[in-house]
Write an enzyme that holds these catalytic residues in place. Structure first.
Site, PDB file in Angstrom:
ATOM      1  N   HIS A 317       0.822  -1.208  -0.049  1.00  0.00           N
ATOM      2  CA  HIS A 317       0.032   0.156  -0.087  1.00  0.00           C
ATOM      3  C   HIS A 317       0.826   1.244   0.071  1.00  0.00           C
ATOM      4  O   HIS A 317       1.939   1.117   0.660  1.00  0.00           O
ATOM      5  CB  HIS A 317      -0.883  -0.135   1.222  1.00  0.00           C
ATOM      6  CG  HIS A 317      -2.018   1.151   1.168  1.00  0.00           C
ATOM      7  ND1 HIS A 317      -2.015   2.089   1.617  1.00  0.00           N
ATOM      8  CD2 HIS A 317      -3.292   0.970   0.513  1.00  0.00           C
ATOM      9  CE1 HIS A 317      -2.987   2.998   1.164  1.00  0.00           C
ATOM     10  NE2 HIS A 317      -3.956   2.031   0.738  1.00  0.00           N
ATOM     11  N   ASP A 376      -7.738  -5.145  -0.565  1.00  0.00           N
ATOM     12  CA  ASP A 376      -8.301  -6.026  -1.611  1.00  0.00           C
ATOM     13  C   ASP A 376      -7.913  -7.394  -1.549  1.00  0.00           C
ATOM     14  O   ASP A 376      -8.647  -8.360  -1.975  1.00  0.00           O
ATOM     15  CB  ASP A 376      -7.607  -5.696  -3.017  1.00  0.00           C
ATOM     16  CG  ASP A 376      -8.077  -4.150  -3.272  1.00  0.00           C
ATOM     17  OD1 ASP A 376      -8.940  -3.933  -3.366  1.00  0.00           O
ATOM     18  OD2 ASP A 376      -6.853  -3.295  -3.701  1.00  0.00           O
TER      19      ASP A 376
END
Length: 440
Positions: A317, A376
């Site tokens: 991320h 996700d």
């Protein structure tokens, strides 16, 4: 086709820029500083994403990792979920109110707000159902079609922008379902749910599922919408909306552009990519063998396996370092569902992907390299256990982000009169840099 191949080669030769020039001129790749933090270009009151300890000079200081935290309007998302748990429904509607108006509504305010959304929804709309195989492309067309029903689509007063925001949000779930079901859309069933002010989660799950929908499943989808609703001003889709808003484009064009940005597999489309990656792993190796799985993940990283992009989807991320609070929450939820639906083998595959991918990154990048799973990784697995087709994954993400995009659009227009326009260093020829940036 020799002529066309020649054009391909010409374009290739004239599109690539020497990477040394980026270093020489301290170019901010992807609007990132050298330490991977984002270039500071504005202030927002809507959301706070914390993944590292900030110093006085974050442009140059190394990031100090910390456990991730996410705040909507100053409220920790995990506290929001806990507070709304007793209510049992309308998690997402509460968050719409929070993002747009800065506070969670009390029971009276929520009831009034639901009636307001219903009043916007009562305005019947028709939009073309495109034959495109892309749900997100059809959603963009659906949102753009709302422009025709707005008497003042180009008016930028606060009141009108709020009205437009509520208009889009009240119709977006129905647009999504119509795009998905096409001729199988049941208007009577839809009208009945809407008449009874069904929550967005209940409406969506009831419309796309053919079997009985349980209250606990609706609550879980409601929670998923809450977790996906907002993630700061700098993420790709929200920044896209803010850039277009700074040009004073209309609300419908801006929201459609946000959907288009979220479609990308490096942004919102990553959840569907995770599912594809997992299926690829299951088809190609003995995934229960950790050594074999670890090597396959390494092959994915080195562009030798799966889609050969080098991305292990669901891992990493831009902000979070040690942990993504959304992923931590969903991992627990995935475990609960896997036990209930007898899918523990697949859950263990996801868990092993998470753990082994982190090992691979440390071995490849160094022991001090910090990386974590993101939202996700487990979200698509949860959607699948909720019997939601994977073609809907990114569309649901778009639905969840609409209130955030609307809030950021309003904040952008209310606070910054300048059009967003960063500079690019211009080259006169392939090997000669201009001393001044282009003024085009």
């Amino acid at each position: 086709m020799d002529g066309l191949n020649k054009l391909y080669e010409l374009s290739k030769n004239n599109s690539v820029i020497d990477k040394k020039l980026y270093e020489n001129y301290d170019i901010k790749y992807g609007l990132r500083n050298k330490n991977k933090t984002g270039v500071l270009i504005g202030i927002s009151k809507i959301c706070c994403v914390e993944g590292y300890i900030e110093g006085l000079d974050m442009e140059h200081e190394a990031k100090i990792p910390k456990d991730g935290e996410l705040y909507y309007r100053g409220l920790n998302i995990l506290d929001i979920i806990k507070d709304l748990k007793s209510q049992g429904q309308y998690y997402f509607e509460n968050v719409i109110y929070l993002l747009l108006f800065g506070k969670l509504p009390d029971s009276t305010e929520l009831a009034e707000f639901l009636d307001i959304l219903k009043s916007f929804r009562d305005k019947k709309i028709e939009f073309p159902i495109n034959t495109s195989s892309s749900m997100t492309n059809m959603l963009q067309i659906g949102v753009l079609s709302l422009y025709a029903y707005d008497k003042n689509p180009e008016e930028f007063t606060l009141e009108n922008m709020i009205d437009q925001s509520l208009f889009v949000m009240s119709h977006f779930p129905e647009i999504l379902v119509k795009c998905y079901l096409g001729d199988d859309f049941d208007p009577i069933k839809s009208d009945e749910l809407r008449k009874n002010n069904a929550s967005t989660a209940k409406y969506l799950l009831t419309m796309v599922r053919k079997d009985e929908v349980l209250d606990e499943e609706i609550e879980l989808l409601d929670t998923m919408l809450l977790l996906h609703a907002e993630h700061g001003a700098g993420n790709n889709s929200t920044f896209t909306v803010r850039v277009m808003s700074s040009a004073y484009s209309d609300t419908y064009s801006c929201i459609s552009a946000g959907i288009g940005s979220l479609k990308g597999h490096r942004h919102g489309g990553a959840n569907a990519k995770v599912r594809s990656m997992v299926k690829n792993i299951m088809e190609n190796i003995n995934y229960e063998n950790k050594d074999e799985l670890k090597q396959y993940l390494r092959d994915i990283m080195h562009k030798k396996a799966f889609d050969k992009t080098g991305f292990i989807y669901g891992i990493g991320h831009a902000v979070y370092t040690i942990s993504d609070p959304r992923s931590v929450f969903l991992k627990d939820k995935a475990y609960e569902l896997a036990k209930k639906y007898d899918t523990m083998d697949e859950y263990m595959l996801y868990k092993n992907i998470e753990e082994l991918a982190l090992e691979v990154f440390k071995e490849e990048k160094g022991e001090d390299f910090k990386i974590c799973s993101n939202l996700d990784l487990y979200s698509g697995f949860i959607y699948e256990m909720l019997k939601i087709d994977d073609s809907l994954f990114t569309s649901i993400f778009s639905l969840a982000r609409v209130p955030s995009w609307c809030a950021h659009r309003i904040e952008q227009i209310m606070n910054d009169s300048k059009i967003i326009r960063p500079s690019y260093k211009s080259m006169k020829h392939n090997d000669v840099l201009l001393t001044e940036p282009s003024r085009i």
